[in-house]
Design a protein around this motif. Structure first.
Motif, PDB file in Angstrom:
ATOM      1  N   SER A  11       0.744  -1.303   0.071  1.00  0.00           N
ATOM      2  CA  SER A  11      -0.123   0.002   0.029  1.00  0.00           C
ATOM      3  C   SER A  11       0.712   1.157   0.002  1.00  0.00           C
ATOM      4  CB  SER A  11      -1.068   0.089   1.287  1.00  0.00           C
ATOM      5  OG  SER A  11      -0.332   0.399   2.451  1.00  0.00           O
ATOM      6  N   PHE A  12       2.114   1.099   0.411  1.00  0.00           N
ATOM      7  CA  PHE A  12       2.922   2.232   0.366  1.00  0.00           C
ATOM      8  C   PHE A  12       3.605   2.540  -0.917  1.00  0.00           C
ATOM      9  CE2 PHE A  12       3.611   1.034   5.015  1.00  0.00           C
ATOM     10  CZ  PHE A  12       2.777   2.210   5.451  1.00  0.00           C
ATOM     11  N   THR A  13       2.929   3.367  -1.715  1.00  0.00           N
ATOM     12  CA  THR A  13       3.177   3.800  -3.287  1.00  0.00           C
ATOM     13  C   THR A  13       4.297   4.801  -2.913  1.00  0.00           C
ATOM     14  OG1 THR A  13       1.493   5.311  -3.033  1.00  0.00           O
ATOM     15  CG2 THR A  13       0.990   3.352  -4.335  1.00  0.00           C
ATOM     16  N   PRO A  14       5.087   5.205  -3.868  1.00  0.00           N
ATOM     17  CA  PRO A  14       6.224   6.148  -3.622  1.00  0.00           C
ATOM     18  C   PRO A  14       5.897   7.362  -3.277  1.00  0.00           C
ATOM     19  CG  PRO A  14       6.499   4.901  -5.850  1.00  0.00           C
ATOM     20  CD  PRO A  14       5.148   4.517  -5.124  1.00  0.00           C
ATOM     21  N   ASP A  15       4.599   7.986  -3.477  1.00  0.00           N
ATOM     22  CA  ASP A  15       4.290   9.181  -2.931  1.00  0.00           C
ATOM     23  C   ASP A  15       3.936   9.305  -1.349  1.00  0.00           C
ATOM     24  OD1 ASP A  15       1.948   7.717  -3.803  1.00  0.00           O
ATOM     25  OD2 ASP A  15       0.815   9.146  -3.177  1.00  0.00           O
ATOM     26  N   ARG A  16       3.927   7.906  -1.066  1.00  0.00           N
ATOM     27  CA  ARG A  16       3.571   7.870   0.582  1.00  0.00           C
ATOM     28  C   ARG A  16       5.131   7.304   1.335  1.00  0.00           C
ATOM     29  NH1 ARG A  16      -0.359   5.046   2.810  1.00  0.00           N
ATOM     30  NH2 ARG A  16      -0.754   3.860   0.838  1.00  0.00           N
ATOM     31  N   ILE A  17       6.105   7.662   0.600  1.00  0.00           N
ATOM     32  CA  ILE A  17       7.474   7.076   1.150  1.00  0.00           C
ATOM     33  C   ILE A  17       8.301   8.292   1.395  1.00  0.00           C
ATOM     34  CG2 ILE A  17       9.428   5.860   0.875  1.00  0.00           C
ATOM     35  CD1 ILE A  17       7.599   3.894  -1.144  1.00  0.00           C
ATOM     36  N   ARG A  18       9.001   8.347   2.587  1.00  0.00           N
ATOM     37  CA  ARG A  18      10.199   9.535   2.685  1.00  0.00           C
ATOM     38  C   ARG A  18      11.381   8.561   3.286  1.00  0.00           C
ATOM     39  NH1 ARG A  18       6.471  11.341   0.373  1.00  0.00           N
ATOM     40  NH2 ARG A  18       5.245  13.229   1.044  1.00  0.00           N
ATOM     41  N   ASN A  19      12.322   8.908   2.598  1.00  0.00           N
ATOM     42  CA  ASN A  19      13.725   8.446   2.903  1.00  0.00           C
ATOM     43  C   ASN A  19      14.420   9.816   3.407  1.00  0.00           C
ATOM     44  OD1 ASN A  19      12.884   5.962   2.103  1.00  0.00           O
ATOM     45  ND2 ASN A  19      13.279   6.229  -0.059  1.00  0.00           N
ATOM     46  N   PHE A  20      14.909   9.331   4.709  1.00  0.00           N
ATOM     47  CA  PHE A  20      15.688  10.778   5.096  1.00  0.00           C
ATOM     48  C   PHE A  20      16.822  10.271   5.968  1.00  0.00           C
ATOM     49  CE2 PHE A  20      12.272   9.906   8.191  1.00  0.00           C
ATOM     50  CZ  PHE A  20      13.166  10.345   9.308  1.00  0.00           C
ATOM     51  N   SER A  21      18.105  11.134   6.178  1.00  0.00           N
ATOM     52  CA  SER A  21      19.064  10.777   7.090  1.00  0.00           C
ATOM     53  C   SER A  21      19.070  11.852   8.216  1.00  0.00           C
ATOM     54  CB  SER A  21      20.343  10.786   6.234  1.00  0.00           C
ATOM     55  OG  SER A  21      21.405  10.466   7.214  1.00  0.00           O
ATOM     56  N   VAL A  22      19.792  11.564   9.203  1.00  0.00           N
ATOM     57  CA  VAL A  22      20.012  12.630  10.354  1.00  0.00           C
ATOM     58  C   VAL A  22      21.742  12.856  10.301  1.00  0.00           C
ATOM     59  CG1 VAL A  22      19.911  13.141  12.656  1.00  0.00           C
ATOM     60  CG2 VAL A  22      18.052  11.492  11.659  1.00  0.00           C
ATOM     61  N   LYS A  79      -2.543  13.166   8.836  1.00  0.00           N
ATOM     62  CA  LYS A  79      -3.540  13.912   8.134  1.00  0.00           C
ATOM     63  C   LYS A  79      -4.556  12.638   7.588  1.00  0.00           C
ATOM     64  CE  LYS A  79      -2.436  18.663   7.112  1.00  0.00           C
ATOM     65  NZ  LYS A  79      -2.005  19.381   6.141  1.00  0.00           N
ATOM     66  N   GLY A  80      -4.838  11.652   8.308  1.00  0.00           N
ATOM     67  CA  GLY A  80      -5.489  10.442   8.132  1.00  0.00           C
ATOM     68  C   GLY A  80      -4.584   9.371   6.980  1.00  0.00           C
ATOM     69  N   GLU A  81      -3.499   9.733   6.490  1.00  0.00           N
ATOM     70  CA  GLU A  81      -2.791   8.913   5.705  1.00  0.00           C
ATOM     71  C   GLU A  81      -1.548   8.387   6.237  1.00  0.00           C
ATOM     72  OE1 GLU A  81      -3.146   8.061   2.499  1.00  0.00           O
ATOM     73  OE2 GLU A  81      -4.298   9.692   1.475  1.00  0.00           O
ATOM     74  N   GLN A  82      -1.121   7.116   6.149  1.00  0.00           N
ATOM     75  CA  GLN A  82      -0.216   6.465   6.459  1.00  0.00           C
ATOM     76  C   GLN A  82       1.042   6.790   5.600  1.00  0.00           C
ATOM     77  OE1 GLN A  82      -1.331   2.425   7.734  1.00  0.00           O
ATOM     78  NE2 GLN A  82      -1.588   2.934   9.785  1.00  0.00           N
ATOM     79  N   TYR A  83       2.399   6.846   6.381  1.00  0.00           N
ATOM     80  CA  TYR A  83       3.452   7.165   5.419  1.00  0.00           C
ATOM     81  C   TYR A  83       4.321   6.209   5.928  1.00  0.00           C
ATOM     82  CZ  TYR A  83       1.545  11.184   3.460  1.00  0.00           C
ATOM     83  OH  TYR A  83       0.541  12.320   2.631  1.00  0.00           O
ATOM     84  N   LEU A  84       5.291   5.731   4.939  1.00  0.00           N
ATOM     85  CA  LEU A  84       6.525   4.785   5.522  1.00  0.00           C
ATOM     86  C   LEU A  84       7.828   5.684   5.522  1.00  0.00           C
ATOM     87  CD1 LEU A  84       7.598   2.164   5.982  1.00  0.00           C
ATOM     88  CD2 LEU A  84       8.019   1.934   3.677  1.00  0.00           C
ATOM     89  N   LEU A  85       8.340   5.927   6.697  1.00  0.00           N
ATOM     90  CA  LEU A  85       9.598   6.680   6.645  1.00  0.00           C
ATOM     91  C   LEU A  85      10.753   5.862   7.009  1.00  0.00           C
ATOM     92  CD1 LEU A  85       7.957   9.484   9.257  1.00  0.00           C
ATOM     93  CD2 LEU A  85       7.888   9.427   6.647  1.00  0.00           C
ATOM     94  N   ASN A  86      11.714   6.124   6.312  1.00  0.00           N
ATOM     95  CA  ASN A  86      12.966   5.348   6.336  1.00  0.00           C
ATOM     96  C   ASN A  86      13.994   6.230   6.660  1.00  0.00           C
ATOM     97  OD1 ASN A  86      11.818   2.615   5.288  1.00  0.00           O
ATOM     98  ND2 ASN A  86      11.888   3.848   3.368  1.00  0.00           N
ATOM     99  N   LEU A  87      14.742   6.012   8.217  1.00  0.00           N
ATOM    100  CA  LEU A  87      15.447   6.696   8.816  1.00  0.00           C
ATOM    101  C   LEU A  87      16.960   6.208   8.685  1.00  0.00           C
ATOM    102  CD1 LEU A  87      16.644   8.773  10.880  1.00  0.00           C
ATOM    103  CD2 LEU A  87      15.582   7.413  12.697  1.00  0.00           C
ATOM    104  N   ILE A  88      17.787   6.786   8.396  1.00  0.00           N
ATOM    105  CA  ILE A  88      19.299   6.462   8.454  1.00  0.00           C
ATOM    106  C   ILE A  88      19.994   7.358   9.522  1.00  0.00           C
ATOM    107  CG2 ILE A  88      21.357   6.072   7.393  1.00  0.00           C
ATOM    108  CD1 ILE A  88      19.682   5.645   4.914  1.00  0.00           C
ATOM    109  N   ASP A  89      20.610   6.665  10.759  1.00  0.00           N
ATOM    110  CA  ASP A  89      21.318   7.396  11.580  1.00  0.00           C
ATOM    111  C   ASP A  89      22.812   7.317  11.356  1.00  0.00           C
ATOM    112  OD1 ASP A  89      21.966   8.639  13.961  1.00  0.00           O
ATOM    113  OD2 ASP A  89      22.057   6.875  15.128  1.00  0.00           O
ATOM    114  N   THR A  90      23.538   8.464  11.056  1.00  0.00           N
ATOM    115  CA  THR A  90      24.614   8.510  10.570  1.00  0.00           C
ATOM    116  C   THR A  90      25.765   8.847  11.691  1.00  0.00           C
ATOM    117  OG1 THR A  90      24.614  10.669   9.702  1.00  0.00           O
ATOM    118  CG2 THR A  90      23.986   9.145   8.148  1.00  0.00           C
ATOM    119  N   PRO A  91      27.199   8.490  11.367  1.00  0.00           N
ATOM    120  CA  PRO A  91      28.031   8.939  12.332  1.00  0.00           C
ATOM    121  C   PRO A  91      28.487  10.464  12.297  1.00  0.00           C
ATOM    122  CG  PRO A  91      28.848   7.033  11.233  1.00  0.00           C
ATOM    123  CD  PRO A  91      27.735   7.594  10.441  1.00  0.00           C
TER     124      PRO A  91
END
Length: 607
Positions: A11-22, A79-91
């Protein structure tokens, strides 16, 4: 915690995915923030609070630093939508910037974390430009605003001056207390772009990290660009040309959680039964076998910059040390290892590391995880020599340095260093850089209190205790970052340390000719203090070629055999004196000087 199923993943199409780093400077709260994000989204139980969940190594927990980048996925409702968030913790330390750069390739955005008390530091600037050069959307966060020393207006001005972030773009937060965590998650969804991906195109995925599990083999972290990969598929690595069956695939939620499939835009793990991380080359393109695609440009391989010998304290432990190093390098392919023999220290290994902290962490892991007692020789760097016959020779070990009359030119690696220092410590830091043969490039004010210094410095001068010296001379307030800036010609010489005329290869160093006398004098003075007295006189010399530039002597330990007459037997006294004289002469000839291991530990460090 939401149960992850194949249907939910689909169900997680590309528009409901966020890939981010810290990204942040060391000790600005990256791992703490990552843990709070996992808690608020229900991915991690609150029973883990006040633990560094993503810092899994013992050395990370003890030192309070991140050594290995970690990934985790979260499901967040907005806002009523489910999002898949992919987090990468970096050195955050300069030695592990390679981990940061490759992690950013799997992201479309980054959270730039800045300590509200310390402000912008050197690694903050370096990591910002790593993300900026990859065209990532950057969201600035001021962390630790609950601290009494926090100065939000000052740090906000620094971010505006350096990066053009306006005050309304900043998110004020405290990862420790949970302030601003919801605002950060909302900003990830609102401000960061979705991955550009398509399920209809042929399968194409980027391999951006890997580690070894003794039960499951190599676990690869992948970012699926197009198509889908499911359990049972036959996949091929473009560059290596090797093919494997997908044995397991899923999300890091936060531990590996099998989903049997990953779709375009998603980030997760892949297990194919690989036996070594060397098979899983970072930057590889993964595609379905017999369906080739245009490969990603890939990453530049990590180049070791600091080299040192690793030897067991007890020679009988060599086999155990070899096994321990083999197991460690299964999880750290950036370490280069080759077997080495030293007359002074016995059998060991010549290893290459990304930096001095990387070397120190590797040594500490050998001691803690494998119970090894080891000695590390003085760190050195890679030099390029042009010989008299116009051939080029690259050396990493001072023992390989040829005679000076065979060398036409010598080139040493240099760095572009960025140092942020409070104004009251400016003189101390400039004097240190001058002593280390630095050339000032630029100096400008960051604010009314702090100054940004830019220097060109030889890597050899930085690879030992430069970082510690900066912290010491600035009472811990200065920060340091660098990037490799090529090679430059230098007047370098090899200095040998001789004990009774016999060179000790473990103590040989390559140094600049100008500093040779002072370094040689200090080394022989150190050795004189740590070498115990023998039954014969020990001459300690520092020499460049045939020229001795410094000398100390450990006097012989004399035994008064004439004090006793042994029952008046004069002939027996004479025989004892003769034997003692012969023994001294023989030991002088073979140079058999006993040097305790502690001596090497104390002198194989640069002043």
């Amino acid at each position: 915690m939401k149960i992850i199923t194949s249907e939910l993943i689909a169900s997680f199409t590309p528009d409901r995915i966020r890939n981010f780093s810290v990204i942040a400077h060391i000790d600005h709260g990256k791992s703490t923030l990552s843990d709070r994000l996992l808690e608020v989204t229900g991915t991690l139980s609150t029973r883990h609070k006040n633990e560094q969940f993503l810092d899994k190594l013992q050395v990370e927990k003890e030192r309070g630093i991140t050594v290995k980048a970690q990934s985790a996925s979260m499901v967040y409702e907005y806002k009523g939508e489910q999002y898949l968030l992919n987090l990468i913790d970096t050195p955050g330390h300069v030695d592990f910037s390679y981990e940061v750069s490759r992690s950013l390739y799997a992201c479309q955005g980054a959270l730039l974390l800045v300590d509200a008390a310390q402000g912008v530091q050197a690694q903050t600037i370096a990591n910002f430009y790593l993300a900026f050069d990859q065209d990532l959307t950057i969201v600035p966060i001021l962390n630790k605003i609950d601290m009494a020393t926090a100065d939000v207006p000052r740090v906000a001005r620094e971010l505006d001056t350096l990066f053009d972030f306006k005050e309304n773009e900043l998110i004020l937060a405290s990862a420790k207390t949970g302030i601003g965590i919801t605002e950060i998650l909302n900003a990830v969804v609102e401000r960061m772009p979705a991955p550009v991906a398509s399920r209809e195109k042929p399968t194409k995925a980027l391999l951006f990290d890997s580690w070894f599990d003794e039960y499951r083999g190599v676990i690869c972290l992948i970012a699926v660009r197009d198509g889908m990969i499911k359990k049972g598929d036959m996949v091929t690595l473009s560059q290596a040309g090797s093919s494997y069956e997908v044995l397991d695939i899923g999300l890091m939620y936060p531990e590996p959680t099998s989903t049997n499939v990953l779709y375009a835009g998603q980030v997760g793990y892949l297990i194919t039964g690989m036996k070594s991380v060397k098979e899983a080359r970072i930057g590889e393109t993964i595609h379905i076998s017999k369906q080739p695609v245009e490969p990603f440009p890939g990453f530049k391989p990590a180049k070791p910059m600091v080299f040192a010998g690793i030897f067991p304290v007890e020679n009988s432990d060599f086999e155990a040390l070899r096994d321990a190093i083999e197991k460690l390098t299964l999880n750290d392919a950036s370490v280069s290892v080759e077997k080495k023999s030293s007359p002074a220290l016995g059998l060991g290994f010549h290893c290459g590391f990304l930096g001095l902290l990387h070397m120190d962490v590797f040594k500490q892991r050998l001691e803690q995880e494998y119970n090894m007692a080891v000695i590390a020789t003085a760190p050195s760097v890679r030099y390029s020599l042009i010989l008299t016959n116009d051939t080029e020779k690259v050396i990493e070990n001072p023992a390989d340095f040829p005679e000076r009359n065979y060398i036409k030119e010598i080139f040493e690696p240099i760095i572009d260093a960025t140092i942020i220092v409070p104004q009251e410590y400016l003189g101390n830091i400039m004097e240190l850089c001058q002593k280390r043969r630095g050339t000032q490039i630029d100096m400008k004010h960051l604010d009314e209190r702090r100054i940004i210094l830019r220097y060109k410095l030889p890597l050899n001068e930085v690879a030992s205790d430069f970082y510690d010296q900066i912290k010491s001379l600035s009472s811990g307030y200065a920060s340091f970052d660098y990037e490799i800036a090529g090679y430059q010609e230098a007047d370098l010489v090899k200095m040998d340390i001789l004990l009774n005329g016999k060179p000790v290869d473990a103590l040989a160093v390559i140094i600049h000719r100008e500093n040779s006398y002072y370094i040689g004098r200090d080394l022989v003075a150190k050795l004189r203090k740590v070498i115990p007295r023998q039954l014969f006189e020990v001459a300690i010399q520092a020499a460049i070629g045939a020229n001795v530039i410094a000398r100390e002597t450990v006097s012989a330990m004399r035994k008064n055999v004439t004090a006793k007459c042994y029952g008046g037997d004069i002939s027996r006294k004479r025989k004892l004196l003769e034997k003692q004289k012969e023994g001294k002469k023989r030991m002088k000839q073979i140079g058999n000087v006993e040097v305790p291991q502690e001596a090497f530990l104390s002198i194989l460090k640069k002043d």
